[in-house]
Each structure stands twice: as structure tokens, then as C-alpha cells.
Write a protein that holds these residues in place. Structure first.
Motif, PDB file in Angstrom:
ATOM      1  N   ALA A  33      -5.434   7.472  -1.684  1.00  0.00           N
ATOM      2  CA  ALA A  33      -4.056   7.007  -1.885  1.00  0.00           C
ATOM      3  C   ALA A  33      -3.357   6.793  -0.544  1.00  0.00           C
ATOM      4  O   ALA A  33      -2.642   5.793  -0.360  1.00  0.00           O
ATOM      5  N   LEU A  34      -3.579   7.705   0.404  1.00  0.00           N
ATOM      6  CA  LEU A  34      -2.984   7.549   1.732  1.00  0.00           C
ATOM      7  C   LEU A  34      -3.566   6.344   2.461  1.00  0.00           C
ATOM      8  O   LEU A  34      -2.845   5.637   3.170  1.00  0.00           O
ATOM      9  N   ALA A  35      -4.854   6.088   2.275  1.00  0.00           N
ATOM     10  CA  ALA A  35      -5.480   4.912   2.902  1.00  0.00           C
ATOM     11  C   ALA A  35      -4.889   3.624   2.331  1.00  0.00           C
ATOM     12  O   ALA A  35      -4.610   2.681   3.080  1.00  0.00           O
ATOM     13  N   ARG A  36      -4.670   3.586   1.022  1.00  0.00           N
ATOM     14  CA  ARG A  36      -4.062   2.396   0.413  1.00  0.00           C
ATOM     15  C   ARG A  36      -2.643   2.203   0.921  1.00  0.00           C
ATOM     16  O   ARG A  36      -2.225   1.082   1.240  1.00  0.00           O
ATOM     17  N   LYS A  37      -1.886   3.294   1.025  1.00  0.00           N
ATOM     18  CA  LYS A  37      -0.512   3.221   1.523  1.00  0.00           C
ATOM     19  C   LYS A  37      -0.484   2.709   2.965  1.00  0.00           C
ATOM     20  O   LYS A  37       0.310   1.825   3.304  1.00  0.00           O
ATOM     21  N   ALA A  38      -1.357   3.238   3.809  1.00  0.00           N
ATOM     22  CA  ALA A  38      -1.418   2.808   5.211  1.00  0.00           C
ATOM     23  C   ALA A  38      -1.824   1.342   5.314  1.00  0.00           C
ATOM     24  O   ALA A  38      -1.294   0.592   6.136  1.00  0.00           O
ATOM     25  N   ALA A  39      -2.746   0.918   4.472  1.00  0.00           N
ATOM     26  CA  ALA A  39      -3.178  -0.484   4.485  1.00  0.00           C
ATOM     27  C   ALA A  39      -2.027  -1.413   4.114  1.00  0.00           C
ATOM     28  O   ALA A  39      -1.854  -2.467   4.734  1.00  0.00           O
ATOM     29  N   MET A  40      -1.231  -1.024   3.137  1.00  0.00           N
ATOM     30  CA  MET A  40      -0.088  -1.848   2.750  1.00  0.00           C
ATOM     31  C   MET A  40       0.963  -1.887   3.855  1.00  0.00           C
ATOM     32  O   MET A  40       1.539  -2.932   4.129  1.00  0.00           O
ATOM     33  N   GLN A  41       1.202  -0.750   4.509  1.00  0.00           N
ATOM     34  CA  GLN A  41       2.208  -0.679   5.569  1.00  0.00           C
ATOM     35  C   GLN A  41       1.805  -1.487   6.801  1.00  0.00           C
ATOM     36  O   GLN A  41       2.649  -2.049   7.484  1.00  0.00           O
ATOM     37  N   THR A  42       0.507  -1.537   7.078  1.00  0.00           N
ATOM     38  CA  THR A  42       0.021  -2.221   8.278  1.00  0.00           C
ATOM     39  C   THR A  42      -0.538  -3.600   7.983  1.00  0.00           C
ATOM     40  O   THR A  42      -1.038  -4.274   8.879  1.00  0.00           O
ATOM     41  N   ASP A  43      -0.466  -4.000   6.724  1.00  0.00           N
ATOM     42  CA  ASP A  43      -0.953  -5.309   6.275  1.00  0.00           C
ATOM     43  C   ASP A  43      -2.419  -5.532   6.638  1.00  0.00           C
ATOM     44  O   ASP A  43      -2.802  -6.559   7.181  1.00  0.00           O
ATOM     45  N   ARG A  87     -13.860  -6.020  -0.478  1.00  0.00           N
ATOM     46  CA  ARG A  87     -12.714  -6.022   0.432  1.00  0.00           C
ATOM     47  C   ARG A  87     -11.451  -6.241  -0.400  1.00  0.00           C
ATOM     48  O   ARG A  87     -11.356  -7.199  -1.166  1.00  0.00           O
ATOM     49  N   VAL A  88     -10.479  -5.358  -0.248  1.00  0.00           N
ATOM     50  CA  VAL A  88      -9.217  -5.445  -0.973  1.00  0.00           C
ATOM     51  C   VAL A  88      -8.105  -5.629   0.060  1.00  0.00           C
ATOM     52  O   VAL A  88      -7.913  -4.775   0.923  1.00  0.00           O
ATOM     53  N   THR A  89      -7.397  -6.736  -0.041  1.00  0.00           N
ATOM     54  CA  THR A  89      -6.338  -7.025   0.924  1.00  0.00           C
ATOM     55  C   THR A  89      -5.081  -6.213   0.621  1.00  0.00           C
ATOM     56  O   THR A  89      -4.907  -5.695  -0.497  1.00  0.00           O
ATOM     57  N   ALA A  90      -4.210  -6.141   1.609  1.00  0.00           N
ATOM     58  CA  ALA A  90      -2.941  -5.436   1.426  1.00  0.00           C
ATOM     59  C   ALA A  90      -2.124  -6.090   0.311  1.00  0.00           C
ATOM     60  O   ALA A  90      -1.472  -5.403  -0.476  1.00  0.00           O
ATOM     61  N   GLU A  91      -2.168  -7.403   0.241  1.00  0.00           N
ATOM     62  CA  GLU A  91      -1.438  -8.107  -0.808  1.00  0.00           C
ATOM     63  C   GLU A  91      -1.953  -7.725  -2.190  1.00  0.00           C
ATOM     64  O   GLU A  91      -1.180  -7.488  -3.119  1.00  0.00           O
TER      65      GLU A  91
END
Length: 61
Positions: free
Chosen positions: A26-36, A49-53
Motif C-alpha cells: 500500500a505504501l509503494a502504491r501511494k509513493a508511486a502515485m505521489q511521484t508519478d 507494469r502498473v502506471t501511477a495513472e
């Protein structure tokens, strides 16, 4: 070991490891969204591969 076996393990660290991995994901997904940035996950034994979008669309953010 299966998820069930890990959850029922007598070793407290091992039995708690599944929840720890869920929190880390969950933290990795959150960081990925924050950093695009994208993340890579295993789905049906394949790397995906799952993009931030895509993560934002899934989470409703």
C-alpha cells in the motif's frame, strides 16, 4: 507456504509478515502515485507494469 499457512504459523514474526507485506504494498502504491512513477506487480505469474495513472483510477484518487 500458502497465505493460510503463514497466517497460522506459530512464529509470531512469520504470522505477522503477510500483514506487513500488505502495508508495504500500500505504501509503494501511494509513493508511486505521489511521484508519478509506475510499479511492477506479479499477476497470473507474469510481471505487469502498473502506471501511477492506473493506480489513481483504481483507488478513486
Amino acid at each position: 507456504m500458502t497465505r493460510y499457512e503463514i497466517g497460522k504459523a506459530k512464529d509470531k514474526d512469520l504470522s505477522a509478515s503477510m500483514e506487513a507485506m500488505k502495508r508495504a504494498a500500500a505504501l509503494a502504491r501511494k509513493a508511486a502515485m505521489q511521484t508519478d512513477t509506475a510499479i511492477v506487480v506479479v499477476k497470473d505469474k507474469k510481471l505487469v507494469r502498473v502506471t501511477a495513472e492506473q493506480l489513481r483510477n483504481k483507488s478513486g484518487a
